[in-house]
Design a protein around this motif. Structure first.
Motif: not given
Length: 229
Positions: A98-109
């Motif tokens: 139903x949803x996903x998360x991650x600790x940080x995101x590098x860049x776009x897409x």
């Protein structure tokens, strides 16, 4: 008459000098020809050595090509085996997140949604400078969990970043439950099949699963699929 004798004597001297020059030239020419012959022999031997070296290299290259073919055939058998395991292992119902998360995101897409979009051409990607990056996959409610299929985010020399990533089942309120096969050990091979891993959380029930990398590095996934038992 004396003048004539003098001229004759000079003529003889010139003749003798000519003989000496001729003799010297002949000796020099013979020595030069001998040198050239020796050099030609040495060159022929050198050329023969080069030809022998080339033949040796060609034989070694043929051996390497045969070895490479054996490696390719072995890799093909591995991929066929993994494909068969894939078909048999994921026979349970796919639990859609139903949803996903991650600790940080590098860049776009490169957000967490890229790991569950069904497209192997995209990937999730955390930043690489934080300790123990994580990825969370939430269910609509409590579900029994079976096998988890993971495709590595990298298919090149960076694939080893995923080594040691560990999964657990989230029970709610910070409660995490260990899985029977919970750790990714990255293996050789740069194909999608070679970099597909199966973790086993059979016997656990929870509201989702969490992946944690036990180091400071990037956490990257091309695809994550969680199946019911």
């Amino acid at each position: 008459m004396e003048e004539a004798y003098s001229i004759r004597d000079e003529a003889y001297e010139i003749k003798d000098s000519a003989h000496e020059v001729r003799s010297t030239l002949e000796t020099t020419l013979i020595e030069a020809l001998g040198l050239m012959k020796n050099q030609a022999t040495a060159n022929n031997l050198y050329i023969q050595e080069i030809r022998t070296s080339i033949n040796s290299l060609e034989n070694r290259m043929n051996g390497l090509e045969n070895g490479l073919q054996d490696v390719k055939q072995g890799q093909k058998r591995i991929e066929e085996t993994l494909a068969a395991i894939d078909t048999e292992s994921t026979s349970g119902e796919l639990i859609t997140p139903t949803r996903v998360e991650q600790s940080t995101t590098l860049g776009v897409e490169r957000g967490p949604e890229k790991a569950v979009d069904g497209n192997l051409g995209t990937q999730s990607h955390t930043e690489c400078v934080h300790s123990k990056p994580w990825f969370r996959y939430y269910f609509s409610g409590p579900r029994a969990v079976g096998l988890i299929k993971v495709v590595n985010g990298k298919l090149d020399r960076y694939k080893y970043r995923l080594n040691g990533a560990r999964v657990s089942v989230m029970g709610g309120e910070g409660n995490k439950r260990s899985c029977r096969v919970d750790t990714i050990t990255v293996r050789v091979g740069d194909s999608y099949l070679a970099q597909t891993y199966y973790l086993d959380c059979t016997g656990n029930t929870g509201i989702g699963v969490e992946f944690v990398l036990q180091s400071t590095n990037c956490l990257e996934f091309r695809e994550i699929e969680v199946y019911a038992p």
